[in-house]
Design a protein around this motif. Structure first.
Motif, PDB file in Angstrom:
ATOM      1  N   UNK A   1       0.831  -1.202   0.000  1.00  0.00           N
ATOM      2  CA  UNK A   1       0.000   0.000   0.000  1.00  0.00           C
ATOM      3  C   UNK A   1       0.868   1.255   0.000  1.00  0.00           C
ATOM      4  N   UNK A   2       1.993   1.194   0.703  1.00  0.00           N
ATOM      5  CA  UNK A   2       2.903   2.338   0.745  1.00  0.00           C
ATOM      6  C   UNK A   2       3.522   2.589  -0.631  1.00  0.00           C
ATOM      7  N   UNK A   3       3.889   1.518  -1.333  1.00  0.00           N
ATOM      8  CA  UNK A   3       4.439   1.650  -2.677  1.00  0.00           C
ATOM      9  C   UNK A   3       3.390   2.227  -3.622  1.00  0.00           C
ATOM     10  N   UNK A   4       2.144   1.791  -3.475  1.00  0.00           N
ATOM     11  CA  UNK A   4       1.071   2.304  -4.325  1.00  0.00           C
ATOM     12  C   UNK A   4       0.873   3.796  -4.095  1.00  0.00           C
ATOM     13  N   UNK A   5       0.916   4.221  -2.841  1.00  0.00           N
ATOM     14  CA  UNK A   5       0.781   5.644  -2.538  1.00  0.00           C
ATOM     15  C   UNK A   5       1.951   6.429  -3.111  1.00  0.00           C
ATOM     16  N   UNK A   6       3.139   5.866  -3.023  1.00  0.00           N
ATOM     17  CA  UNK A   6       4.321   6.501  -3.595  1.00  0.00           C
ATOM     18  C   UNK A   6       4.179   6.607  -5.115  1.00  0.00           C
ATOM     19  N   UNK A   7       3.607   5.576  -5.722  1.00  0.00           N
ATOM     20  CA  UNK A   7       3.368   5.568  -7.161  1.00  0.00           C
ATOM     21  C   UNK A   7       2.440   6.710  -7.564  1.00  0.00           C
ATOM     22  N   UNK A   8       1.381   6.914  -6.773  1.00  0.00           N
ATOM     23  CA  UNK A   8       0.452   8.007  -7.049  1.00  0.00           C
ATOM     24  C   UNK A   8       1.163   9.356  -7.009  1.00  0.00           C
ATOM     25  N   UNK A   9       1.975   9.567  -5.966  1.00  0.00           N
ATOM     26  CA  UNK A   9       2.686  10.833  -5.816  1.00  0.00           C
ATOM     27  C   UNK A   9       3.647  11.064  -6.980  1.00  0.00           C
ATOM     28  N   UNK A  10       4.353  10.011  -7.348  1.00  0.00           N
ATOM     29  CA  UNK A  10       5.306  10.094  -8.453  1.00  0.00           C
ATOM     30  C   UNK A  10       4.585  10.416  -9.763  1.00  0.00           C
ATOM     31  N   UNK A  11       3.508   9.690 -10.043  1.00  0.00           N
ATOM     32  CA  UNK A  11       2.764   9.875 -11.286  1.00  0.00           C
ATOM     33  C   UNK A  11       2.148  11.266 -11.382  1.00  0.00           C
ATOM     34  N   UNK A  12       1.518  11.729 -10.304  1.00  0.00           N
ATOM     35  CA  UNK A  12       0.861  13.036 -10.356  1.00  0.00           C
ATOM     36  C   UNK A  12       1.872  14.167 -10.469  1.00  0.00           C
ATOM     37  N   UNK A  13       3.037  13.984  -9.858  1.00  0.00           N
ATOM     38  CA  UNK A  13       4.093  14.972 -10.014  1.00  0.00           C
ATOM     39  C   UNK A  13       4.562  15.051 -11.458  1.00  0.00           C
ATOM     40  N   UNK A  14       4.720  13.879 -12.087  1.00  0.00           N
ATOM     41  CA  UNK A  14       5.105  13.841 -13.500  1.00  0.00           C
ATOM     42  C   UNK A  14       4.039  14.494 -14.379  1.00  0.00           C
ATOM     43  N   UNK A  15       2.781  14.236 -14.046  1.00  0.00           N
ATOM     44  CA  UNK A  15       1.689  14.828 -14.824  1.00  0.00           C
ATOM     45  C   UNK A  15       1.762  16.349 -14.776  1.00  0.00           C
ATOM     46  N   UNK A  16       1.957  16.908 -13.594  1.00  0.00           N
ATOM     47  CA  UNK A  16       2.023  18.369 -13.473  1.00  0.00           C
ATOM     48  C   UNK A  16       3.233  18.929 -14.222  1.00  0.00           C
ATOM     49  N   UNK A  17       4.373  18.226 -14.137  1.00  0.00           N
ATOM     50  CA  UNK A  17       5.586  18.685 -14.816  1.00  0.00           C
ATOM     51  C   UNK A  17       5.390  18.701 -16.329  1.00  0.00           C
ATOM     52  N   UNK A  18       4.924  17.589 -16.872  1.00  0.00           N
ATOM     53  CA  UNK A  18       4.829  17.493 -18.328  1.00  0.00           C
ATOM     54  C   UNK A  18       3.620  18.219 -18.896  1.00  0.00           C
ATOM     55  N   UNK A  19       2.611  18.433 -18.089  1.00  0.00           N
ATOM     56  CA  UNK A  19       1.492  19.255 -18.553  1.00  0.00           C
ATOM     57  C   UNK A  19       1.964  20.686 -18.785  1.00  0.00           C
ATOM     58  N   UNK A  20       2.771  21.198 -17.871  1.00  0.00           N
ATOM     59  CA  UNK A  20       3.303  22.550 -18.041  1.00  0.00           C
ATOM     60  C   UNK A  20       4.247  22.615 -19.245  1.00  0.00           C
ATOM     61  N   UNK A  21       5.047  21.569 -19.429  1.00  0.00           N
ATOM     62  CA  UNK A  21       5.951  21.539 -20.576  1.00  0.00           C
ATOM     63  C   UNK A  21       5.160  21.518 -21.878  1.00  0.00           C
ATOM     64  N   UNK A  22       4.014  20.798 -21.880  1.00  0.00           N
ATOM     65  CA  UNK A  22       3.183  20.752 -23.093  1.00  0.00           C
ATOM     66  C   UNK A  22       2.630  22.128 -23.439  1.00  0.00           C
ATOM     67  N   UNK A  23       2.565  23.009 -22.456  1.00  0.00           N
ATOM     68  CA  UNK A  23       2.095  24.379 -22.668  1.00  0.00           C
ATOM     69  C   UNK A  23       3.267  25.344 -22.821  1.00  0.00           C
ATOM     70  N   UNK A  24       4.470  24.765 -23.013  1.00  0.00           N
ATOM     71  CA  UNK A  24       5.692  25.556 -23.179  1.00  0.00           C
ATOM     72  C   UNK A  24       5.980  26.411 -21.943  1.00  0.00           C
ATOM     73  N   UNK A  25       5.721  25.828 -20.779  1.00  0.00           N
ATOM     74  CA  UNK A  25       5.993  26.498 -19.511  1.00  0.00           C
ATOM     75  C   UNK A  25       6.963  25.641 -18.694  1.00  0.00           C
ATOM     76  N   UNK A  26       7.748  26.300 -17.850  1.00  0.00           N
ATOM     77  CA  UNK A  26       8.645  25.563 -16.977  1.00  0.00           C
ATOM     78  C   UNK A  26       7.850  24.953 -15.816  1.00  0.00           C
ATOM     79  N   UNK A  27       8.235  23.754 -15.382  1.00  0.00           N
ATOM     80  CA  UNK A  27       7.575  23.140 -14.224  1.00  0.00           C
ATOM     81  C   UNK A  27       7.795  23.981 -12.975  1.00  0.00           C
ATOM     82  N   UNK A  28       6.914  23.809 -12.008  1.00  0.00           N
ATOM     83  CA  UNK A  28       7.053  24.551 -10.761  1.00  0.00           C
ATOM     84  C   UNK A  28       8.255  24.028  -9.971  1.00  0.00           C
ATOM     85  N   UNK A  29       8.812  24.882  -9.145  1.00  0.00           N
ATOM     86  CA  UNK A  29       9.962  24.494  -8.335  1.00  0.00           C
ATOM     87  C   UNK A  29       9.594  23.377  -7.367  1.00  0.00           C
ATOM     88  N   UNK A  30       8.383  23.425  -6.844  1.00  0.00           N
ATOM     89  CA  UNK A  30       7.938  22.388  -5.920  1.00  0.00           C
ATOM     90  C   UNK A  30       7.899  21.021  -6.574  1.00  0.00           C
TER      91      UNK A  30
END
Length: 203
Positions: free
Chosen positions: A71-100
């Motif tokens: 369950x801990x690995x699954x939660x870590x997977x969610x955090x990792x995936x959603x962080x990647x989503x936010x990073x690459x969504x901004x890149x798709x809009x030609x924006x830099x990812x947030x520092x956080x």
């Protein structure tokens, strides 16, 4: 999902397909997470060729014996995936990812890159992650490497796009020669957009 592509691997990069394990991302009421359990994460990882059937069998057994760790690995997977989503969504809009988000990404780099090892294969060396079925999160390092490879290739950023189908929200790496791809899949969002245009024209 089609029988030939049950997990809709249309992202053209491993990290994109990993991000796309949430259907209808931009919808509040239709959004659906494919990873409803650690077992589902294993199943997807087999299809993505991150695990062999034998490795998956061992991980299933270990998860059954230690459900809290799974369950801990699954939660870590969610955090990792959603962080990647936010990073690459901004890149798709030609924006830099947030520092956080970059800082969170760096925590995963620190966690997994300590397992990098140089190994000899015939007459050459290869740098890769060392992990075994003792590690319930052994499917995550290759996804991290896929994301790193894309992030450090600034000239490739313009090929990172978000499907124009609303409310799809899936991301993909555009491999078309003239970078004209607009949809996650022509058979899915592309056809819906085509039908919508036809309906509007007839109306």
């Amino acid at each position: 999902m089609s029988e030939s592509n049950p997990y809709m691997m249309v992202g053209e990069r491993l990290c994109m397909d990993f991000i796309n394990t949430v259907s209808w991302r931009e919808s509040v009421d239709k959004s659906r997470d494919w990873f409803t359990s650690y077992a589902k994460l294993i199943d997807w990882s087999i299809y993505a060729q991150l695990l062999t059937e034998e490795e998956a069998k061992v991980l299933h057994q270990k998860a059954e014996k230690n459900p809290a760790a799974a369950a801990q690995v699954l939660e870590q997977t969610f955090q990792f995936r959603e962080g990647l989503y936010r990073i690459f969504k901004r890149i798709s809009k030609q924006q830099f990812p947030s520092q956080g988000d970059i800082e969170q990404f760096n925590t995963f780099i620190s966690q997994y890159y300590q397992n990098l090892q140089l190994t000899q294969q015939k007459d050459q060396f290869r740098l890769g992650f060392h992990y075994t079925t003792e590690d319930l999160d052994m499917m995550l390092p290759p996804i991290l490497q896929s994301a790193v490879d894309l992030l450090v290739s600034r000239n490739e950023w313009k090929r990172v796009k978000q499907c124009e189908g609303d409310p799809c929200g899936w991301l993909f790496y555009d491999t078309s020669r003239n970078r004209s791809r607009r949809w996650c899949s022509m058979a899915d969002c592309g056809n819906r957009a085509k039908a919508r245009r036809f309906y509007q024209k007839e109306k």
